[in-house]
Design an enzyme around this catalytic site. Structure first.
Site, PDB file in Angstrom:
ATOM      1  CD  GLU A 107      19.734  32.480 -18.029  1.00 58.86           C
ATOM      2  OE1 GLU A 107      18.912  32.189 -17.263  1.00 58.86           O
ATOM      3  OE2 GLU A 107      21.057  32.621 -17.789  1.00 58.86           O
TER       4      GLU A 107
ATOM      5  CD1 TRP B 168      17.135  28.299   8.092  1.00 58.03           C
ATOM      6  CD2 TRP B 168      18.120  29.895   6.980  1.00 58.03           C
ATOM      7  NE1 TRP B 168      17.723  27.876   6.929  1.00 58.03           N
ATOM      8  CE2 TRP B 168      18.211  28.762   6.339  1.00 58.03           C
ATOM      9  CE3 TRP B 168      18.399  31.490   6.763  1.00 58.03           C
ATOM     10  CZ2 TRP B 168      19.059  28.916   4.992  1.00 58.03           C
ATOM     11  CZ3 TRP B 168      19.039  31.420   5.455  1.00 58.03           C
ATOM     12  CH2 TRP B 168      19.463  30.301   4.936  1.00 58.03           C
TER      13      TRP B 168
ATOM     14  CG  ASN C 268      16.876  35.552 -14.017  1.00 56.78           C
ATOM     15  OD1 ASN C 268      16.257  34.808 -13.270  1.00 56.78           O
ATOM     16  ND2 ASN C 268      18.044  35.255 -14.354  1.00 56.78           N
TER      17      ASN C 268
ATOM     18  CD1 TRP D 185      17.086  28.058   2.237  1.00 54.48           C
ATOM     19  CD2 TRP D 185      15.605  27.638   0.644  1.00 54.48           C
ATOM     20  NE1 TRP D 185      16.891  26.692   2.238  1.00 54.48           N
ATOM     21  CE2 TRP D 185      16.079  26.285   1.322  1.00 54.48           C
ATOM     22  CE3 TRP D 185      14.512  27.346  -0.190  1.00 54.48           C
ATOM     23  CZ2 TRP D 185      15.449  25.182   0.965  1.00 54.48           C
ATOM     24  CZ3 TRP D 185      14.137  25.997  -0.488  1.00 54.48           C
ATOM     25  CH2 TRP D 185      14.494  25.085  -0.036  1.00 54.48           C
TER      26      TRP D 185
ATOM     27  CD1 TRP E 206      12.867  31.438  -4.545  1.00 54.20           C
ATOM     28  CD2 TRP E 206      14.079  32.433  -2.825  1.00 54.20           C
ATOM     29  NE1 TRP E 206      12.529  32.745  -4.198  1.00 54.20           N
ATOM     30  CE2 TRP E 206      13.004  33.228  -3.143  1.00 54.20           C
ATOM     31  CE3 TRP E 206      14.580  32.763  -1.800  1.00 54.20           C
ATOM     32  CZ2 TRP E 206      12.866  34.574  -2.646  1.00 54.20           C
ATOM     33  CZ3 TRP E 206      14.551  34.011  -1.066  1.00 54.20           C
ATOM     34  CH2 TRP E 206      13.786  34.890  -1.642  1.00 54.20           C
TER      35      TRP E 206
END
Length: 476
Positions: A278, A310, A345, A363, A386
């Site tokens: 991570e 979108w 997370n 997004w 994202w």
């Protein structure tokens, strides 16, 4: 005289630029207030409040080192070169020391400051500090930045085994200077104070941050792999605000991990190695930010995905933002964000995929909303997360993969403990109904019906991505 210009590095332990400045001679410190720039970057009020509170703690540490802390204002970074030039002229500064930052605006600011200072004979030294490796130091065989995390990770671990980074000690105090520190700001224009309940969740200062790191390493690191995806459990470090603000360094985090794993990076305890991964994901996204500046400019990493159709759905966007989509795990996660400035997370991925795929909302709407709310808002990590969820980024989830919020809830919050905490209107439901309340339960609990049909929304998302022009088609 030397100047250390603090930005997102508000600590004295293991601070590369501060150590370098003090080694060169008498040193004073600077912090620039840039509220208009912070607003342009969508910095959350909670994040700005956290930054200013940590500045207070840093001032106390610097006082012990006898380093005066000066406060100046450069509302926009365009004015930073002149502000720095005037201050350096006033105090006859020979060199300004900073720790590198990697966004497009940050890099342009530092280049402009360095040019302006050079005009009057003042040096500008940028140090590697918020990363383990300087961007560009790890490249593929073809000489480009890595785009695949597993390959980047392998390169990182090879270098770390050869030369593990060391943590710098707290510098020695310098002789007292006849320069007074400036009064510290407690607020800035355009930003409201964080409420006391939120402040209590995020105490400030290096001592607190290092204690949290130590407790996590002792109590939770070894079972991190098993518990990190369970939002009702204290399985994550929650150190991200301290890393983002620079109250902790990645080297300190890495050393804590190695100390609990006999010095091993990728063998031994799986909890430790998972957490090291991570840390390396965080590193990876910073390198992407430096190597592919378009992601700093609200552009998709994969240019052909700019053609995704979108939807403009303001009511659905608002329902997502306010935690009233009718999907309990989504709503609980969004309410956690609203109340704490932080989100687990696993849930960041779930809610991001729900917005970008199930709702087929750009997004960038989610990226911006997160930055305006997160106490740990970091451009590289937030953008990377994202774009991963929306399948527009580097090494992203395949476009045909969608997390089902109901099955995610059943898997990672099986007893509904997280949901019941954040959605008290559902606390009377049993573990079967809590993940997908029946129409009867919704009426009894005053909980909204789902704003979409999951199957229909999945089909819509798959069709939208399936019909994109192929990658490399020349779309830009």
């Amino acid at each position: 005289m030397q100047l250390i210009w603090f930005r997102n590095d508000l600590r004295v332990h293991d601070n590369t630029a501060l150590t370098a400045a003090l080694e060169q001679g008498p040193t004073i410190a600077l912090f620039l207030l840039s509220p208009a720039q912070w607003q342009a970057h969508d910095d959350a009020p909670a994040k700005v409040d956290f930054r200013l509170r940590n500045l207070q703690a840093l001032a106390a540490e610097l006082q012990q080192l006898k380093v005066p802390l000066l406060i100046r204002t450069a509302d926009h970074w365009a004015s930073a070169p002149e502000v720095l030039a005037q201050l350096c002229g006033q105090f006859r500064i020979k060199q300004v020391h900073v720790n590198e930052e990697y966004g497009v605006d940050e890099a342009a600011r530092d280049e402009a400051v360095a040019r302006r200072l050079a005009e009057q004979g003042t040096g500008f030294r940028a140090c590697l500090d918020q990363l383990l490796f300087r961007p560009g130091a790890l490249l593929t065989r073809s000489g480009s930045y890595f785009k695949v995390f597993s390959q980047f990770r392998k390169a990182c671990l090879q270098q770390l085994r050869l030369a593990p980074p060391r943590c710098l000690p707290r510098p020695q105090s310098q002789p007292a200077l006849t320069i007074d520190s400036d009064p510290l700001p407690t607020s800035v224009a355009g930003y409201a104070f964080a409420d006391e309940s939120l402040r209590a969740l995020w105490p400030v200062g290096e001592a607190v941050a290092r204690q949290r790191l130590e407790l996590f390493a002792e109590d939770h690191l070894h079972d991190y792999a098993e518990r990190r995806d369970l939002p009702a459990e204290p399985g994550t470090s929650q150190l991200s605000p301290y890393l983002t603000t620079g109250v902790l360094s990645p080297r300190q985090c890495l050393h804590a991990a190695l100390m609990s794993n006999q010095g091993e990076f990728d063998s031994g305890n799986v909890g430790v190695t998972t957490w090291v991964d991570e840390l390396l994901w965080r590193e990876f996204y910073k390198h992407i930010l430096a190597g592919y500046p378009r992601v700093s400019r609200h552009r998709a990493f994969r240019p052909h995905t700019e053609a995704v159709p979108w939807r403009d759905a303001p009511d659905e966007l608002m329902a997502w933002q306010q935690g009233r989509t009718g999907f309990p795990l989504i709503d609980a996660a969004m309410r956690q964000l609203l109340a704490t400035g932080w989100m687990h997370n696993r849930l960041r991925m779930v809610v991001a995929m729900f917005l970008s795929k199930n709702l087929l909302i750009d997004w960038r709407e989610g990226e911006r909303y997160f930055m305006r709310r997160l106490i740990d808002g970091d451009l590289a990590a937030n953008n990377g997360g994202w774009q991963w969820s929306a399948s527009t980024g580097t090494d992203a989830v395949p476009w045909f993969r969608l997390f089902n919020p109901i099955t995610q809830s059943q898997r990672f919050d099986p007893q509904g403990r997280f949901i019941k905490y954040w959605l008290p209107e559902l606390r009377e439901l049993d573990r079967r109904d809590i993940h997908d309340p029946s129409p009867f339960s919704r009426t009894m609990c005053d909980y909204p019906a789902p704003i979409i049909d999951l199957a229909d929304s999945r089909a819509r998302a798959l069709a939208a991505f399936r019909n994109l022009p192929p990658a490399g088609s020349g779309l830009n």
